[in-house]
Write a protein that holds these residues in place. Sequence first.
Motif, PDB file in Angstrom:
ATOM      1  N   LYS A  78       0.848  -1.193   0.000  1.00 55.89           N
ATOM      2  CA  LYS A  78       0.000   0.000   0.000  1.00 55.89           C
ATOM      3  C   LYS A  78       0.881   1.239   0.000  1.00 55.89           C
ATOM      4  CE  LYS A  78      -3.437   0.281   2.875  1.00 55.89           C
ATOM      5  NZ  LYS A  78      -4.195   0.232   4.161  1.00 55.89           N
ATOM      6  N   VAL A  79       0.337   2.302  -0.593  1.00 64.10           N
ATOM      7  CA  VAL A  79       1.030   3.579  -0.550  1.00 64.10           C
ATOM      8  C   VAL A  79       0.536   4.377   0.643  1.00 64.10           C
ATOM      9  CG1 VAL A  79       1.373   3.652  -3.035  1.00 64.10           C
ATOM     10  CG2 VAL A  79      -0.688   4.679  -2.053  1.00 64.10           C
ATOM     11  N   ASP A  80       1.357   5.301   1.076  1.00 67.05           N
ATOM     12  CA  ASP A  80       0.987   6.172   2.186  1.00 67.05           C
ATOM     13  C   ASP A  80      -0.192   7.047   1.771  1.00 67.05           C
ATOM     14  OD1 ASP A  80       1.082   8.664   3.905  1.00 67.05           O
ATOM     15  OD2 ASP A  80       2.707   7.517   4.835  1.00 67.05           O
ATOM     16  N   GLU A  81      -1.161   7.191   2.665  1.00 71.78           N
ATOM     17  CA  GLU A  81      -2.356   7.977   2.340  1.00 71.78           C
ATOM     18  C   GLU A  81      -2.017   9.438   2.093  1.00 71.78           C
ATOM     19  OE1 GLU A  81      -5.039   7.430   5.565  1.00 71.78           O
ATOM     20  OE2 GLU A  81      -5.640   5.407   4.960  1.00 71.78           O
ATOM     21  N   ASN A  82      -0.949   9.934   2.701  1.00 68.22           N
ATOM     22  CA  ASN A  82      -0.577  11.344   2.568  1.00 68.22           C
ATOM     23  C   ASN A  82       0.447  11.596   1.473  1.00 68.22           C
ATOM     24  OD1 ASN A  82      -2.215  12.044   4.842  1.00 68.22           O
ATOM     25  ND2 ASN A  82      -0.600  11.243   6.177  1.00 68.22           N
ATOM     26  N   ASN A  83       1.073  10.515   0.980  1.00 65.37           N
ATOM     27  CA  ASN A  83       2.082  10.676  -0.065  1.00 65.37           C
ATOM     28  C   ASN A  83       2.121   9.408  -0.916  1.00 65.37           C
ATOM     29  OD1 ASN A  83       4.361  11.064  -1.672  1.00 65.37           O
ATOM     30  ND2 ASN A  83       5.554  12.004  -0.030  1.00 65.37           N
ATOM     31  N   GLU A  84       1.620   9.492  -2.122  1.00 59.77           N
ATOM     32  CA  GLU A  84       1.524   8.317  -2.985  1.00 59.77           C
ATOM     33  C   GLU A  84       2.884   7.807  -3.458  1.00 59.77           C
ATOM     34  OE1 GLU A  84      -1.102   9.122  -6.189  1.00 59.77           O
ATOM     35  OE2 GLU A  84      -2.912   9.169  -4.939  1.00 59.77           O
ATOM     36  N   ASN A  85       3.926   8.591  -3.245  1.00 55.20           N
ATOM     37  CA  ASN A  85       5.253   8.163  -3.659  1.00 55.20           C
ATOM     38  C   ASN A  85       5.953   7.311  -2.607  1.00 55.20           C
ATOM     39  OD1 ASN A  85       5.205   9.572  -6.175  1.00 55.20           O
ATOM     40  ND2 ASN A  85       5.619  11.487  -5.086  1.00 55.20           N
ATOM     41  N   ILE A  86       5.324   7.175  -1.455  1.00 53.57           N
ATOM     42  CA  ILE A  86       5.912   6.402  -0.361  1.00 53.57           C
ATOM     43  C   ILE A  86       5.151   5.088  -0.176  1.00 53.57           C
ATOM     44  CG2 ILE A  86       6.402   6.338   2.122  1.00 53.57           C
ATOM     45  CD1 ILE A  86       6.708   9.358   2.054  1.00 53.57           C
ATOM     46  N   ILE A  87       5.878   3.979  -0.195  1.00 55.91           N
ATOM     47  CA  ILE A  87       5.299   2.663   0.035  1.00 55.91           C
ATOM     48  C   ILE A  87       5.436   2.330   1.518  1.00 55.91           C
ATOM     49  CG2 ILE A  87       5.351   0.223  -0.602  1.00 55.91           C
ATOM     50  CD1 ILE A  87       4.673   2.051  -2.920  1.00 55.91           C
ATOM     51  N   LEU A  88       4.357   1.897   2.114  1.00 54.01           N
ATOM     52  CA  LEU A  88       4.394   1.546   3.533  1.00 54.01           C
ATOM     53  C   LEU A  88       5.320   0.358   3.770  1.00 54.01           C
ATOM     54  CD1 LEU A  88       0.634   1.828   4.629  1.00 54.01           C
ATOM     55  CD2 LEU A  88       2.447   3.529   4.869  1.00 54.01           C
ATOM     56  N   THR A  89       6.060   0.397   4.860  1.00 58.90           N
ATOM     57  CA  THR A  89       6.919  -0.730   5.224  1.00 58.90           C
ATOM     58  C   THR A  89       6.063  -1.876   5.752  1.00 58.90           C
ATOM     59  OG1 THR A  89       7.212   0.020   7.510  1.00 58.90           O
ATOM     60  CG2 THR A  89       8.753   0.894   5.852  1.00 58.90           C
ATOM     61  N   SER A  90       6.650  -3.048   5.884  1.00 58.85           N
ATOM     62  CA  SER A  90       5.907  -4.207   6.397  1.00 58.85           C
ATOM     63  C   SER A  90       5.437  -3.948   7.828  1.00 58.85           C
ATOM     64  CB  SER A  90       6.780  -5.466   6.351  1.00 58.85           C
ATOM     65  OG  SER A  90       7.984  -5.272   7.066  1.00 58.85           O
ATOM     66  N   ASP A  96      -1.123  -0.994  10.713  1.00 59.93           N
ATOM     67  CA  ASP A  96      -2.342  -0.441  10.111  1.00 59.93           C
ATOM     68  C   ASP A  96      -3.426  -1.515   9.998  1.00 59.93           C
ATOM     69  OD1 ASP A  96      -3.657   1.814   8.545  1.00 59.93           O
ATOM     70  OD2 ASP A  96      -3.691   0.214   7.036  1.00 59.93           O
ATOM     71  N   TYR A  97      -3.015  -2.734   9.663  1.00 62.92           N
ATOM     72  CA  TYR A  97      -3.961  -3.850   9.545  1.00 62.92           C
ATOM     73  C   TYR A  97      -4.652  -4.127  10.880  1.00 62.92           C
ATOM     74  CZ  TYR A  97      -5.400  -8.758   9.752  1.00 62.92           C
ATOM     75  OH  TYR A  97      -6.102  -9.926   9.973  1.00 62.92           O
ATOM     76  N   VAL A  98      -3.876  -4.194  11.951  1.00 69.34           N
ATOM     77  CA  VAL A  98      -4.452  -4.483  13.270  1.00 69.34           C
ATOM     78  C   VAL A  98      -5.424  -3.379  13.677  1.00 69.34           C
ATOM     79  CG1 VAL A  98      -3.937  -4.763  15.727  1.00 69.34           C
ATOM     80  CG2 VAL A  98      -2.483  -5.862  14.021  1.00 69.34           C
ATOM     81  N   TYR A 213      -1.917  -8.499  20.565  1.00 68.79           N
ATOM     82  CA  TYR A 213      -1.440  -7.557  19.544  1.00 68.79           C
ATOM     83  C   TYR A 213      -0.284  -8.159  18.751  1.00 68.79           C
ATOM     84  CZ  TYR A 213       0.707  -3.447  17.431  1.00 68.79           C
ATOM     85  OH  TYR A 213       1.252  -2.563  16.538  1.00 68.79           O
ATOM     86  N   LYS A 214       0.707  -8.672  19.454  1.00 72.14           N
ATOM     87  CA  LYS A 214       1.892  -9.228  18.782  1.00 72.14           C
ATOM     88  C   LYS A 214       1.553 -10.460  17.956  1.00 72.14           C
ATOM     89  CE  LYS A 214       5.469  -7.511  21.911  1.00 72.14           C
ATOM     90  NZ  LYS A 214       6.580  -7.876  22.830  1.00 72.14           N
ATOM     91  N   ASP A 215       0.637 -11.287  18.450  1.00 67.49           N
ATOM     92  CA  ASP A 215       0.241 -12.486  17.704  1.00 67.49           C
ATOM     93  C   ASP A 215      -0.480 -12.132  16.412  1.00 67.49           C
ATOM     94  OD1 ASP A 215       1.399 -14.072  19.576  1.00 67.49           O
ATOM     95  OD2 ASP A 215      -0.466 -14.781  20.494  1.00 67.49           O
ATOM     96  N   LEU A 216      -1.310 -11.079  16.470  1.00 65.77           N
ATOM     97  CA  LEU A 216      -2.029 -10.675  15.265  1.00 65.77           C
ATOM     98  C   LEU A 216      -1.066 -10.023  14.256  1.00 65.77           C
ATOM     99  CD1 LEU A 216      -4.811 -10.801  14.041  1.00 65.77           C
ATOM    100  CD2 LEU A 216      -5.324  -8.545  15.004  1.00 65.77           C
ATOM    101  N   ILE A 217      -0.100  -9.289  14.768  1.00 66.35           N
ATOM    102  CA  ILE A 217       0.949  -8.725  13.910  1.00 66.35           C
ATOM    103  C   ILE A 217       1.713  -9.853  13.221  1.00 66.35           C
ATOM    104  CG2 ILE A 217       3.209  -7.584  13.929  1.00 66.35           C
ATOM    105  CD1 ILE A 217       1.126  -5.507  14.098  1.00 66.35           C
ATOM    106  N   SER A 218       2.086 -10.863  14.000  1.00 69.15           N
ATOM    107  CA  SER A 218       2.826 -12.010  13.465  1.00 69.15           C
ATOM    108  C   SER A 218       1.999 -12.753  12.429  1.00 69.15           C
ATOM    109  CB  SER A 218       3.217 -12.944  14.610  1.00 69.15           C
ATOM    110  OG  SER A 218       3.875 -14.081  14.123  1.00 69.15           O
ATOM    111  N   LEU A 219       0.716 -12.928  12.696  1.00 74.93           N
ATOM    112  CA  LEU A 219      -0.190 -13.595  11.753  1.00 74.93           C
ATOM    113  C   LEU A 219      -0.212 -12.837  10.428  1.00 74.93           C
ATOM    114  CD1 LEU A 219      -3.763 -14.945  12.424  1.00 74.93           C
ATOM    115  CD2 LEU A 219      -3.398 -13.333  10.569  1.00 74.93           C
ATOM    116  N   PHE A 220      -0.357 -11.530  10.513  1.00 75.53           N
ATOM    117  CA  PHE A 220      -0.416 -10.717   9.298  1.00 75.53           C
ATOM    118  C   PHE A 220       0.859 -10.864   8.473  1.00 75.53           C
ATOM    119  CE2 PHE A 220       0.783  -6.849   7.079  1.00 75.53           C
ATOM    120  CZ  PHE A 220      -0.305  -6.660   6.245  1.00 75.53           C
ATOM    121  N   ASN A 221       2.015 -10.714   9.128  1.00 75.71           N
ATOM    122  CA  ASN A 221       3.285 -10.786   8.411  1.00 75.71           C
ATOM    123  C   ASN A 221       3.494 -12.150   7.745  1.00 75.71           C
ATOM    124  OD1 ASN A 221       4.176  -8.155   8.958  1.00 75.71           O
ATOM    125  ND2 ASN A 221       4.959  -8.742  10.960  1.00 75.71           N
TER     126      ASN A 221
END
Length: 401
Positions: A78-90, A96-98, A213-221
Amino acid sequence: MEINKLSKYASNEKAKTSKKIYAYLIDFFLEIILIMFFLGAVFTPILNSTSYGKTSQEGIYNSTAKLQEITIKSGLSKVDENNENIILTSEELADDYVKRTLNTYFYINNIEVNGVKFSINQTIFVENEDNFKGDPISYYFLNFKKENKIAVSNDDFDYESYFYNDVIGSERSDKFFQVYSEKPYRILNDESANYLKKYIFENDDTDLPTTYYKDLISLFNEVRQKGIEELENNYQPYLDEIQNYLIHYKNYANILILDIFLSYLTAHIILFLVFPLIFKSNITIGKRAFKLIYIKKDGKDVPFYYSIFNFLITLLKNIYAIILPIFFMYGTLGILTYPIIGSLNLFQFVIFSILLSLLSFIFSLFNKNHDSIEDFSLSLSLVLKDSTFINSAKKGDESGN
């Protein structure tokens, strides 16, 4: 072999091993500096400015952009909502997903948090409940994968069951999620939402909220990585663009290898051929700094062509000097493993030069005069330059004439 007593160098003291090592270190680091100079200021700009170099770089840039575009289209980036030239890091994507998944639970159940009511654009839906682009993993496995039939064996493939039972795993799915109406995606269950609310909105970092929180982060990644691997290995447009990228990268890698070779060769010519010919007696800057000179073991002066022989031998010995310049210039040593001819690569040359240098060092420890392989093979000896003796000898010769 002792120096001939009749030689004008008969009284010159033999160079100590420590001085030989210091002289070598000076030459070695000077070579590294020169290689970096030629890499950064000479050959890289020249080679990159050629049509071949420009085409290769443009091809890499365009292919990289297209690959990124495909990944964004799949939902996995995904790109940053405020700057389309920036790709969000993992890390940013996972966080953001959580948060969006939790916001979705509050939105669907019409729950306010700290007096705030959540809007649809803060949820996984973003725009409407049929479009869950705010949830990268659900969007890929339940939408993009289905539309493009990626890694699907038949038309009756159950995407929802595959996603929740096989990719996420039924146990983890039951821990975090519950079925929402008849939608293909699921939302957080009450227990998960409660613990995540405590962690995110109430700053409760006790065991259970933190673990959820950490488990859901891990699941997403983990799930996102599975999606990326599936996309890279099975989505034909991605595979086609990868081939284009590899073609351009191969061309550019050839430029980098030529750049490294020319930089090393030029630096070595200057230090181990030009200066020895200028200084005479086959000495380098390092040896001159410690007032060392080369003589033949029979006491005679060193012919100029010995500098050429020494240059060729040290050219093979010092290849590993390219390691630091490559790392500082490119930030990686990956280019060393890129094939030059067949399976032959720079890494193999570097290993060969290291082994040759070690062999030369070990050889110098065990021979009588502590000579390196190149000195021994050319029957040379390093001695201290005795200017008083040499000058008096020259004057004696002149008066005799």
